[in-house]
Design an enzyme around this catalytic site. Sequence first.
Site, mmCIF file in Angstrom:
data_model
loop_
_atom_site.group_PDB
_atom_site.id
_atom_site.type_symbol
_atom_site.label_atom_id
_atom_site.label_comp_id
_atom_site.label_asym_id
_atom_site.label_seq_id
_atom_site.Cartn_x
_atom_site.Cartn_y
_atom_site.Cartn_z
ATOM 1 N N ARG A 166 0.860 -1.175 0.000
ATOM 2 C CA ARG A 166 0.000 0.000 0.000
ATOM 3 C C ARG A 166 0.902 1.233 0.000
ATOM 4 N NH1 ARG A 166 -2.198 -3.381 4.111
ATOM 5 N NH2 ARG A 166 -4.308 -4.149 3.659
ATOM 6 N N LYS A 190 -2.359 -1.718 7.917
ATOM 7 C CA LYS A 190 -3.506 -1.148 8.620
ATOM 8 C C LYS A 190 -3.554 -1.662 10.053
ATOM 9 C CE LYS A 190 -6.473 -0.422 4.589
ATOM 10 N NZ LYS A 190 -7.775 -0.735 3.955
ATOM 11 N N HIS A 278 -2.271 2.087 -6.264
ATOM 12 C CA HIS A 278 -3.020 0.901 -5.833
ATOM 13 C C HIS A 278 -3.230 -0.066 -6.999
ATOM 14 C CE1 HIS A 278 -4.800 -0.517 -2.120
ATOM 15 N NE2 HIS A 278 -5.783 -1.065 -2.811
ATOM 16 N N ARG A 281 -0.606 -2.531 -6.892
ATOM 17 C CA ARG A 281 -0.897 -3.548 -5.860
ATOM 18 C C ARG A 281 -1.876 -4.581 -6.427
ATOM 19 N NH1 ARG A 281 -1.378 -4.671 -0.152
ATOM 20 N NH2 ARG A 281 -3.529 -4.917 0.525
ATOM 21 N N HIS A 304 -4.273 -8.814 3.938
ATOM 22 C CA HIS A 304 -5.724 -8.746 4.119
ATOM 23 C C HIS A 304 -6.134 -9.544 5.358
ATOM 24 C CE1 HIS A 304 -6.671 -7.859 -0.409
ATOM 25 N NE2 HIS A 304 -6.326 -6.778 0.266
ATOM 26 N N TYR A 313 -10.098 -10.841 -6.612
ATOM 27 C CA TYR A 313 -9.093 -11.056 -7.652
ATOM 28 C C TYR A 313 -9.351 -12.331 -8.449
ATOM 29 C CZ TYR A 313 -6.514 -7.324 -5.378
ATOM 30 O OH TYR A 313 -6.153 -6.111 -4.858
#
Length: 332
Positions: A166, A190, A278, A281, A304, A313
């Site tokens: 990210r 995150k 992004h 990514r 994630h 995806y």
Amino acid sequence: MDKKKEQANDLSPGSSMDLLVEQFMAYLRMEKHASPHTMEAYGHDLEEFTQFLIQDGSGGAKGVDPTQIDYLTVRRYLAELKKKGLERTTLARKLAALRSFYRYLSREDIIGNNPMLMISTPKKEKKLPQFLYQKEMEALLAAPDQSPMGQRDRAILEAIYAGGLRVSELVGLNIHDLDFHLGCAKVTGKGKKERIAPLGVPAMEALKAYLYDGRTKQAAKNRGSKDIKDIKDIKENNEEEKALFLNKFGTRLSARSVRNIVNKYVDQTALNREISPHTLRHTFATHLLEGGADLRSVQELLGHVNMSTTQIYTHVTKGHMKKVYLETHPRA
């Protein structure tokens, strides 16, 4: 509970909401370890909600008091947002900010009834992530020159694509986060969650070239900067000295600058479509799956929390799966 309600109601008009939002934002930062992006978005959303309450005349006789809001007020706010033609994803985020805020007020016993419990979130439109084909990605990686800034930009593009980073993770990298022996970097994602991101040989070579050449020349813009002979020489408590990616002033690069860098090389390679950091990514994840990686491994590499976030995806790679089927199945 009554004491906290009295404290909120005793505040001057408008200040009750301001104070509670301030406390909530401190809670997000210190306890939830929310990202700067989330902090900025939630702060803007709550400020927008406050302005609606003022115009709507809601929130009690003493001004904007969130403890006096009911679900009907929130529905009026949602209707007002829909009139503006906002996308479902934007509406969902604004409601997420309110849910989090009122959940906090409920947890702290500042409110008795949570008005958000009767509000449903609009279903998000499922948009497939954009990605670059391998030849497009190779052209983008080859675009930067060998100047100090070009070495930096090449290292940035390589790191995002090789590690699926990210932007916030990229700009937060410090020199000590790199491990050239193992070919990886420690990134903070995150919620302050750390993970190890493998970067591969091309990315590590680009990073090494930037660190020991281009970055040294950039850092020379700072008083007292010195050449980097060994990573061990870098002082971890010196913010400017430990930052990996520097701007033209020799200080830590910002997320906005990374977006500008990507835009520059997208224009230079004439890809003729909107591509953000992004997107690189997304490209990382898509190319892994097309190469045969399992979904669970991709989830871990992307950082994630939920598998559902990674599953999008699989839709992108359906074309590749069909191609493999047609080429290999005897009855195809």
